[in-house]
Design a protein around this motif. Sequence first.
Motif, PDB file in Angstrom:
ATOM      1  N   HIS A   8       0.836  -1.197   0.000  1.00  0.00           N
ATOM      2  CA  HIS A   8       0.000   0.000   0.000  1.00  0.00           C
ATOM      3  C   HIS A   8       0.872   1.250   0.000  1.00  0.00           C
ATOM      4  N   PHE A   9       0.229   2.428  -0.012  1.00  0.00           N
ATOM      5  CA  PHE A   9       0.954   3.673   0.209  1.00  0.00           C
ATOM      6  C   PHE A   9       0.325   4.397   1.393  1.00  0.00           C
ATOM      7  N   LYS A  10       0.847   5.578   1.735  1.00  0.00           N
ATOM      8  CA  LYS A  10       0.300   6.390   2.816  1.00  0.00           C
ATOM      9  C   LYS A  10      -0.218   7.710   2.253  1.00  0.00           C
ATOM     10  N   GLU A  11      -1.307   8.207   2.827  1.00  0.00           N
ATOM     11  CA  GLU A  11      -1.840   9.507   2.417  1.00  0.00           C
ATOM     12  C   GLU A  11      -1.120  10.587   3.210  1.00  0.00           C
ATOM     13  N   LYS A  12      -0.035  11.121   2.602  1.00  0.00           N
ATOM     14  CA  LYS A  12       0.754  12.166   3.240  1.00  0.00           C
ATOM     15  C   LYS A  12       1.006  13.283   2.231  1.00  0.00           C
ATOM     16  N   ARG A  13       1.303  14.461   2.730  1.00  0.00           N
ATOM     17  CA  ARG A  13       1.607  15.587   1.837  1.00  0.00           C
ATOM     18  C   ARG A  13       3.069  15.622   1.444  1.00  0.00           C
ATOM     19  N   THR A  14       3.871  14.730   1.997  1.00  0.00           N
ATOM     20  CA  THR A  14       5.294  14.675   1.687  1.00  0.00           C
ATOM     21  C   THR A  14       5.581  13.485   0.770  1.00  0.00           C
ATOM     22  N   GLU A 236     -13.594   4.016  -1.637  1.00  0.00           N
ATOM     23  CA  GLU A 236     -13.032   3.655  -2.938  1.00  0.00           C
ATOM     24  C   GLU A 236     -12.068   2.487  -2.748  1.00  0.00           C
ATOM     25  N   ALA A 237     -11.353   2.139  -3.822  1.00  0.00           N
ATOM     26  CA  ALA A 237     -10.236   1.184  -3.763  1.00  0.00           C
ATOM     27  C   ALA A 237     -10.563  -0.136  -3.083  1.00  0.00           C
ATOM     28  N   PRO A 238     -11.610  -0.855  -3.519  1.00  0.00           N
ATOM     29  CA  PRO A 238     -11.907  -2.151  -2.903  1.00  0.00           C
ATOM     30  C   PRO A 238     -10.773  -3.146  -3.125  1.00  0.00           C
ATOM     31  N   THR A 239     -10.483  -3.928  -2.115  1.00  0.00           N
ATOM     32  CA  THR A 239      -9.539  -5.034  -2.253  1.00  0.00           C
ATOM     33  C   THR A 239      -9.981  -6.144  -1.315  1.00  0.00           C
ATOM     34  N   ALA A 240      -9.765  -7.389  -1.709  1.00  0.00           N
ATOM     35  CA  ALA A 240     -10.296  -8.523  -0.942  1.00  0.00           C
ATOM     36  C   ALA A 240      -9.292  -9.663  -0.921  1.00  0.00           C
ATOM     37  N   TYR A 254     -12.120   7.769   2.427  1.00  0.00           N
ATOM     38  CA  TYR A 254     -11.421   9.035   2.173  1.00  0.00           C
ATOM     39  C   TYR A 254     -12.274  10.245   2.561  1.00  0.00           C
ATOM     40  N   GLY A 255     -13.239  10.057   3.455  1.00  0.00           N
ATOM     41  CA  GLY A 255     -14.181  11.114   3.789  1.00  0.00           C
ATOM     42  C   GLY A 255     -13.735  12.033   4.907  1.00  0.00           C
ATOM     43  N   THR A 256     -12.426  12.193   5.104  1.00  0.00           N
ATOM     44  CA  THR A 256     -11.915  13.049   6.169  1.00  0.00           C
ATOM     45  C   THR A 256     -10.521  13.523   5.777  1.00  0.00           C
ATOM     46  N   GLY A 257      -9.839  14.224   6.662  1.00  0.00           N
ATOM     47  CA  GLY A 257      -8.472  14.647   6.403  1.00  0.00           C
ATOM     48  C   GLY A 257      -7.530  13.463   6.269  1.00  0.00           C
ATOM     49  N   ALA A 258      -6.333  13.733   5.780  1.00  0.00           N
ATOM     50  CA  ALA A 258      -5.385  12.663   5.471  1.00  0.00           C
ATOM     51  C   ALA A 258      -5.131  11.753   6.671  1.00  0.00           C
ATOM     52  N   GLU A 259      -5.069  12.315   7.880  1.00  0.00           N
ATOM     53  CA  GLU A 259      -4.728  11.511   9.053  1.00  0.00           C
ATOM     54  C   GLU A 259      -5.818  10.507   9.403  1.00  0.00           C
ATOM     55  N   GLY A 260      -7.052  10.766   8.994  1.00  0.00           N
ATOM     56  CA  GLY A 260      -8.146   9.872   9.340  1.00  0.00           C
ATOM     57  C   GLY A 260      -8.523   8.887   8.261  1.00  0.00           C
ATOM     58  N   GLN A 261      -7.780   8.878   7.151  1.00  0.00           N
ATOM     59  CA  GLN A 261      -8.126   8.009   6.035  1.00  0.00           C
ATOM     60  C   GLN A 261      -7.525   6.619   6.214  1.00  0.00           C
ATOM     61  N   TYR A 287      -1.728   1.989  11.232  1.00  0.00           N
ATOM     62  CA  TYR A 287      -2.049   3.321  10.720  1.00  0.00           C
ATOM     63  C   TYR A 287      -2.974   3.112   9.523  1.00  0.00           C
ATOM     64  N   GLY A 288      -3.396   4.179   8.866  1.00  0.00           N
ATOM     65  CA  GLY A 288      -4.352   4.061   7.778  1.00  0.00           C
ATOM     66  C   GLY A 288      -3.742   3.585   6.474  1.00  0.00           C
ATOM     67  N   PHE A 289      -3.721   2.274   6.251  1.00  0.00           N
ATOM     68  CA  PHE A 289      -3.254   1.757   4.972  1.00  0.00           C
ATOM     69  C   PHE A 289      -4.091   2.380   3.848  1.00  0.00           C
ATOM     70  N   LYS A 290      -3.434   2.785   2.758  1.00  0.00           N
ATOM     71  CA  LYS A 290      -4.124   3.416   1.634  1.00  0.00           C
ATOM     72  C   LYS A 290      -3.957   2.593   0.363  1.00  0.00           C
TER      73      LYS A 290
END
Length: 315
Positions: A8-14, A236-240, A254-261, A287-290
Motif C-alpha cells: 500500500h501507500f500512505k496519504e501524506k503531503r510529503t 473507494e479502492a476495494p480489495t479482498a 477518504y471522507g476526512t483529512g489525510a490523518e483519518g483516512q 495506521y491508515g493503509f491506503k
Amino acid sequence: MSAYLFVHFKEKRTPDGEQVYFGISRDGYKWETVNDAQPVLWSYYGDKGVRDLSINQTQDGRYIILATDLSLSYGMLNQYHNSWTEISEHGSKKLVMWESTDLIHWSSQQMISIEGANDFGVMWAPDVVYDSQNNDYIVNWSSSTMQDNYGPKAIYYSRTSDFKTFSKAQLLYRKSDSEVIDSAMYEEDGWYYLFVKSGANPETIILLRSQQSTGPFERVSNFDDGMNRIQRGKYEAPTAVRVEDQWLLFLDYYGTGAEGQGYVPFIGKTLSAGKFVRSDQSFSFPYGFKHGTILKISDADFDRLKAYHKKPSEY
C-alpha cells in the motif's frame, strides 16, 4: 499455515507517503508494519511517486508489484498546477513495476508501456488477476480517453503471459450512467467477480460478475444491500482476500483529512452471495493503509518480512 502481505501507500503531503509500504499479518485481521513503517521501495522515475498498488505472484513464482505513476506531493504543485483535470488528461501514460523472487530483493523500477495507452489520461489503479482459462494474466485499470474528450472513466485491460509483453488495451467494463474506477477482480468457483467504484447511481462500490475474465459482466444485486448502509461518496479502492472459509473485503475511506483516512473492513462468506458485514472490531491496523492489495504468503515469508530493515544507503 498462511500469512498475509498488504502492499500500500500512505496519504501524506510529503513525497515519502507516495512510495511502496508493506504490512503483514498472521491471520488477515491483526496487521503490523514492515521496515519500521518506512518505505520498502522508492520511485525514482516517471512522476517519482506511486499510488494504488497491486501485488501478485505469478505461476512461475515471481512477485509483481504494479502501481499508478503519480506523485501529488511533487506534481500537484508543479506540472499539474493544482488541477485534477490536468492530472486526468496529461498525467503519466505508463505503469510502474517491480519484480522479486523472495519479497525481499526487488528489481530496479520499470516503466511499463501498453499499446494504446497514449490515448488515455492517467492509468489509474492497476489490478491483476490470473486467467486460468487462458493461462495468462489480465491487467486492468481505469482511464478516461482522448477519443471521448476525457469523459467518464471506464475500466480497460491488457493481457500478458510474462509481464514483459502486453497486448493492446481494450475495454473491460463501462457503466452507462457514470464513471467507474478502482477495479479489483477475483475468481470464485469458475466465476470472475469485479469490484469497482461507481461515480453515481449509486456513488459507492458495486460488484459485478462474469464467467469470462473479460466479461460481459452482470450486477450482483445482493452486494448493494450492504453498501446502502455506508456513507455514499466516501469509499473507494476495494480489495479482498480469501481467508479460510470467508472473504475479507477492505474499502478505502477518504471522507476526512489525510490523518483519518484508511481501509475499513467487511466480512462475507462468498462473493456469489454478495453479503458483507462491516467488522471494525475484528481488525487492527498500525495506521491508515491506503489503496493497496493483499497477497497470501508463507509463514517463512512473514518471518523474513518481520525481520526486514532497510538502511538509508540501500534505497
